[in-house]
Design a protein around this motif. Structure first.
Motif, PDB file in Angstrom:
ATOM      1  N   THR A  75       0.805  -1.222   0.000  1.00 43.58           N
ATOM      2  CA  THR A  75       0.000   0.000   0.000  1.00 43.58           C
ATOM      3  C   THR A  75       0.839   1.274   0.000  1.00 43.58           C
ATOM      4  O   THR A  75       0.344   2.336  -0.388  1.00 43.58           O
ATOM      5  CB  THR A  75      -0.921   0.042   1.231  1.00 43.58           C
ATOM      6  OG1 THR A  75      -0.106   0.129   2.402  1.00 43.58           O
ATOM      7  CG2 THR A  75      -1.782  -1.214   1.292  1.00 43.58           C
ATOM      8  N   GLY A  76       2.079   1.198   0.471  1.00 45.20           N
ATOM      9  CA  GLY A  76       2.925   2.383   0.540  1.00 45.20           C
ATOM     10  C   GLY A  76       2.677   3.245   1.757  1.00 45.20           C
ATOM     11  O   GLY A  76       3.346   4.269   1.946  1.00 45.20           O
ATOM     12  N   HIS A  77       1.746   2.862   2.630  1.00 46.37           N
ATOM     13  CA  HIS A  77       1.494   3.637   3.841  1.00 46.37           C
ATOM     14  C   HIS A  77       2.666   3.489   4.818  1.00 46.37           C
ATOM     15  O   HIS A  77       3.238   2.414   4.967  1.00 46.37           O
ATOM     16  CB  HIS A  77       0.208   3.181   4.523  1.00 46.37           C
ATOM     17  CG  HIS A  77      -1.028   3.622   3.797  1.00 46.37           C
ATOM     18  ND1 HIS A  77      -1.391   4.947   3.655  1.00 46.37           N
ATOM     19  CD2 HIS A  77      -2.008   2.892   3.168  1.00 46.37           C
ATOM     20  CE1 HIS A  77      -2.517   5.032   2.995  1.00 46.37           C
ATOM     21  NE2 HIS A  77      -2.917   3.798   2.666  1.00 46.37           N
ATOM     22  N   VAL A  78       2.985   4.600   5.497  1.00 44.78           N
ATOM     23  CA  VAL A  78       4.036   4.566   6.518  1.00 44.78           C
ATOM     24  C   VAL A  78       3.518   3.762   7.712  1.00 44.78           C
ATOM     25  O   VAL A  78       2.490   4.096   8.298  1.00 44.78           O
ATOM     26  CB  VAL A  78       4.422   5.988   6.966  1.00 44.78           C
ATOM     27  CG1 VAL A  78       5.412   5.926   8.131  1.00 44.78           C
ATOM     28  CG2 VAL A  78       5.030   6.766   5.800  1.00 44.78           C
ATOM     29  N   GLN A  79       4.271   2.698   8.044  1.00 44.07           N
ATOM     30  CA  GLN A  79       3.853   1.834   9.148  1.00 44.07           C
ATOM     31  C   GLN A  79       4.776   1.920  10.364  1.00 44.07           C
ATOM     32  O   GLN A  79       4.326   1.699  11.485  1.00 44.07           O
ATOM     33  CB  GLN A  79       3.800   0.367   8.666  1.00 44.07           C
ATOM     34  CG  GLN A  79       2.626   0.073   7.764  1.00 44.07           C
ATOM     35  CD  GLN A  79       2.472  -1.426   7.563  1.00 44.07           C
ATOM     36  OE1 GLN A  79       3.414  -2.113   7.195  1.00 44.07           O
ATOM     37  NE2 GLN A  79       1.272  -1.930   7.784  1.00 44.07           N
TER      38      GLN A  79
END
Length: 979
Positions: A75-79
């Motif tokens: 997704t490319g979301h910062v985790q």
């Protein structure tokens, strides 16, 4: 159709996302979300980043490639945000280096709420940073996606925001090593039911541990350790640290595996052992320094079979080890250090077959070690130090093939060192110092010790027998063999030790010249002690390239020649009690462009001579300076006043002259001034009383000081030793002596005789004992002695051999802690103070050769510690007061008075009517006899004088020959006296 399906399938592989597409073809690159990139940039903007660690965080960059940022791979979301400050491997050589690294590397500033835009952030690590001016921001409680939050060692202060209780998904929470001083653990933590890891250690929490923590049924790890914030005030536990009244809440944590409650006050939790029984999953239990008052004799351990790690150190058990502690066959770590345990160590210790770490140090164990210790073949670290264990060392120690650390320091082991120790091929550290071992140690003892790096065995009576060409199989970093017999020759095998940084071979009976190859090692040795041997030769260029913070002790040898040039890095140098000679100008003025790090310099007891060069400007780190017992002449240079950190100054027994320099005023940290036995003159400087307020020892004995004793000296409230004897002082003893408050108390002084930096303290820790760095020559009980290790216990006044007049001030009797008072050989009049008996600490009194009158006060008989008394040659009268002390002294201590009674022969009785001369009382008779004695002595002097001198007056040739003879004898006598 197949083509259409293929097209549709390809179309579904294109995933629409805001602002860009991610193609799952293996050729496309994942990119972060624009809003999340901007959130991170806003966050960065409010951070203080002194080393620019976030230089990769740029406006046009891909945040998924930034330092510390981890994105979801689809997704490319910062985790995840990894913003921890990582320390370099190997640590730091000094505390200053560590501080410098922290200033350069740690984040600071403020945490920006822009992080709320990271809706998918589940891991946030901000540990080991410095937000010391900030509380934990409340907005963190709104980051609902967080499952792991690490704020450890981040410098946060204040209250824990209650909003953190909203983090219902949080599994991992670490708030340790912050400063929430004097705030309680928030009870709302008990509603965070997803927590599996909770670390609240060393964060300054106080008060009752909330029972709500028992609701965290999923908890696997709980750390409430308070060791670094311990405050010893358990009378008010709410202000001193954490405490509990009971441990019933622990029963709600059935999955708990690791429990650390070290330094939590558990004295009221009397059932502590049984309650830990309710934790069937427990693997690790730490209850050190919990004020536990006892250890139960009987415990059901069936539900504790999983236990692997048990730490009960630092408690007050005051008993022997109960048998149940020997039943944990799976236990790997057992620490009972400093727990007031006693008795013998049972052979049942062999049941602990899984042990890798065992620490029984600093207790009161006695008896011998069981022979079956060798069965614990998994042991890696073993310590029995600081007990009273005796007997021989078990031969079975040689079976501990996994052992890397062995500490047997400070016991009463006797016999010799078994050769089986030579089989410990993995042994890295071995402490066996301060025992009673005797016998011979040979090369066989070291055959397989290839891993050995630290060996301290000082304080034994062992003899090393090794061939001259022996090369040990190890490369040591630390070696201490103090008091061994390594002689008669210098142990050449030391020259093969290329990694030595600490070496103590003092008092080892070695002699001869130190090999040049050994001096080549000096550039790496930070602590070198060769003292108390028979070494000789010159060392002019051997100490130039020493490492930083080096400490060198070459005292009590026969080194000769000029003083060596010494590296400016050296902090301790002791060359005392040798045969160094000549000037010290080259030594003092060497590399004057470099600041000297020297803190302790001892050049006493040598043959150094000449004037002292005016080169002290760069030596301003000095805390102790000893130039005593040499042949220095001339005035003290004014630059000594630049030694503003100086605590101790010894210039005694030289030929210094002139006045004490006015620049001494700058040395306001002085605790000792010893300039005895010189040729100083002028009046005693009154500024000593104002500028040297910490002074504890003032010795001006045997000089030419004149005038009155300045009353300003009475401002020295810390003074313990005042020696003004053998000068030309006049006037009365100041009544203000009652202000010497340190002498007015019987309390032991906290006189700090330690000098140097933390590095020096570390070196002392290696050697296991403090060095007697401070000493003083004192005349007590009629004898001159050097006091060092017990110096802080001594309190005395010596004003003898002056021209003091007037009465002994009654204020002297307020000095209740005074042990020695010497006022002899003065012109004192009046009576001995009547209440002198209140000075209960007095061990020595000398009032001899004065003009004191009256009777000996009866209170003097109550001075039970008195073991030296001299009242001879005064005008005292009457009966000597009866008391075991006063009658135990020799009669010579009372002669030259008009006294009677034991121990004198005259028993104070009068006889009946007799002829004329016999009618005189005992005192008159004594005076009559003494008067005739002096008359006859005077007549004898007159006759003898004219018999010897008459011919000289009449014969010129005889006069010339006689005075030539006197000159010759005078020079010879002067030479004998100087020796």
């Amino acid at each position: 159709m197949e083509g259409s399906l293929g097209f549709l399938f390809l179309a579904f592989l294109i995933i629409p996302l805001p602002n860009f597409f991610i193609f799952c073809t293996g050729h496309s690159q994942l990119r972060c979300i624009d809003t999340e990139r901007q959130a991170l940039l806003n966050f960065k903007q409010h951070l203080i980043d002194p080393s620019n660690r976030l230089s990769s965080w740029t406006a046009r960059g891909d945040c998924c490639l930034w330092e510390g940022v981890v994105c979801h791979n689809l997704t490319g979301h910062v985790q995840q945000l990894h913003l921890r400050t990582s320390y370099p491997e190997g640590g730091f050589a000094t505390y200053e280096q560590e501080e410098a690294f922290e200033r350069r590397s740690m984040f600071g500033g403020k945490l920006n709420p822009s992080l709320l835009d990271l809706k998918h952030l589940n891991y946030f690590d901000l540990s080991f940073n410095n937000f010391s001016a900030s509380p934990i921001p409340e907005f963190l409680g709104s980051m609902k996606s967080l499952t792991s939050l690490n704020l450890s060692h981040a410098g946060f202060v204040g209250l824990i925001p209650h909003q953190l209780g909203n983090l219902s998904n949080l599994n991992y929470l670490d708030l340790s090593y912050n400063d929430f001083s004097y705030t309680p653990i928030p009870s709302f933590l008990g509603i965070m039911s997803s927590l599996t890891h909770l670390d609240l250690s060393n964060a300054g929490f106080v008060g009752l541990i909330p029972h709500q923590l028992g609701n965290l049924s999923n908890l696997h790890y709980l750390n409430l350790n308070l060791e670094s914030f311990r405050i010893y005030n358990f009378e008010n536990s709410s202000l001193s640290g954490l405490y509990v009244n009971n441990l019933e809440w622990l029963s709600g944590l059935p999955l708990l595996q690791h429990l650390d409650m070290s330094s939590v006050y558990l004295s009221k939790a009397s059932d502590w052992v049984q309650l830990t029984n309710t934790l069937p999953s427990l693997l690790e239990l730490r209850l050190s320094d919990c004020q536990l008052p006892f250890i139960p004799l009987v415990v059901d351990v069936h539900n504790m079979t999983s236990l692997r790690h048990l730490d009960l150190s630092g408690n007050y058990f005051n008993s022997s080890i109960p048998n149940w502690l020997y039943s944990f066959s799976r236990l790997e770590f057992l620490n009972l250090r400093n727990s007031n345990l006693q008795g013998t160590i049972s052979s049942a210790i062999g049941n602990l077959s899984s042990l890798t770490n065992l620490d029984f140090s600093n207790n009161q164990f006695s008896g011998t070690l069981p022979q079956n210790l060798g069965q614990l073949k998994n042991l890696v670290e073993l310590s029995f130090s600081q007990n009273s264990i005796s007997g021989p060392l078990p031969v079975s120690f040689g079976n501990l093939q996994s052992l890397t650390y062995l500490d047997l320091y400070s016991n009463q082991f006797n016999g010799t060192l078994p050769q089986s120790f030579g089989r410990l091929s993995k042994l890295d550290t071995f402490y066996i110092d301060s025992n009673k071992l005797k016998g011979v140690v040979s090369e066989v003892h070291f055959d397989n010790l290839t891993s050995l790096r630290t060996l301290t065995a000082s304080g034994n009576q062992l003899t090393l027998k090794a061939s001259q060409n022996w090369i040990p199989p190890f490369q040591l970093g630390v070696l201490s063999l103090q008091s061994w017999n390594l002689g008669p020759n210098f142990p050449v095998w030391l020259c093969s030790q290329r990694n030595l940084r600490y070496l103590d071979i003092s008092n080892t009976r070695i002699s001869g010249v130190v090999p040049p190859s050994f001096w080549n090692l000096s550039s790496q040795i930070g602590f070198l002690n060769l003292s108390q041997n028979l070494l000789y030769g010159e060392i002019v260029n051997s100490l130039i390239n020493l490492p930083s913070d080096s400490m060198i002790d070459l005292s009590s040898n026969h080194f000769n020649g000029s003083l060596p040039y010494v590296s400016s890095n050296t902090i301790v140098l002791d060359l005392s009690n040798n045969s160094f000679s000549g000037s010290i100008s080259h030594f003092l003025c060497y590399k004057m462009n470099e600041p000297k790090q020297m803190q302790l310099l001892n050049l006493g007891k040598n043959h150094l001579s000449g004037k002292i060069a005016n080169c002290w400007m760069k030596w301003n780190n000095l805390q102790l300076l000893n130039l005593g017992i040499n042949n220095f002449t001339g005035n003290i240079p004014s630059s000594i006043g630049s030694l503003t950190l100086l605590k101790s100054l010894h210039l005694h027994k030289n030929k210094f002259s002139g006045k004490l320099p006015l620049s001494f005023k700058n040395c306001d940290n002085l605790m000792t001034i010893d300039v005895a036995e010189n040729e100083f003159d002028g009046s005693i400087p009154s500024w000593i009383g104002h500028k040297c307020s910490s002074l504890m020892i003032l010795s001006l004995r045997s000089n030419n000081f004149l005038g009155h004793i300045p009353e300003e000296l009475c401002a020295l409230t810390s003074l313990q030793i005042l020696d003004l004897s053998c000068n030309k002082l006049v006037g009365s003893i100041p009544r203000c002596v009652k202000k010497f408050s340190a002498m007015a108390t019987k309390d032991i002084s906290d006189y700090d005789t330690s000098f140097g930096s933390s590095s020096f303290g570390s070196a002392i820790a290696y050697s296991r004992e403090s060095l007697p760095l401070e000493s003083a020559l004192l005349v007590i009980k009629g004898q001159i002695r050097e006091y060092s290790t017990i110096l802080r216990l001594v309190k005395c006044i010596d004003l003898s051999m002056n021209n003091l007049s007037g009465e002994i001030p009654i204020e002297v009797t307020t000095l209740q802690g005074l042990q020695s008072l010497n006022l002899s050989y003065n012109l004192l009049i009046g009576s001995i103070p009547e209440n002198i008996g209140t000075m209960g600490s007095l061990e020595s009194i000398d009032f001899s050769v004065n003009q004191l009158s009256g009777q000996i006060p009866s209170s003097m008989s109550s001075l039970t510690f008195l073991n030296h008394l001299n009242l001879s040659n005064n005008n005292l009268t009457g009966k000597i007061p009866f008391g075991t002390q006063l009658q135990s002294f020799n009669a010579s201590n009372y002669i030259g008075n008009k006294l009677c009674g034991p121990p004198l022969i005259d028993n104070c009785t009068t006889s009946g009517a007799k002829p004329h001369i016999d009618n005189i009382g005992c005192q008159d008779a004594r005076r009559f006899v003494v008067d005739w004695f002096y008359v006859s002595m005077a007549l004898g002097f007159v006759v003898g004088f004219w018999s010897a001198c008459g011919p000289l007056l009449l014969n010129k040739k005889w006069r010339i020959m006689y005075f030539q003879f006197l000159d010759h004898m005078g020079y010879k006598l002067k030479g004998v006296v100087s020796l």
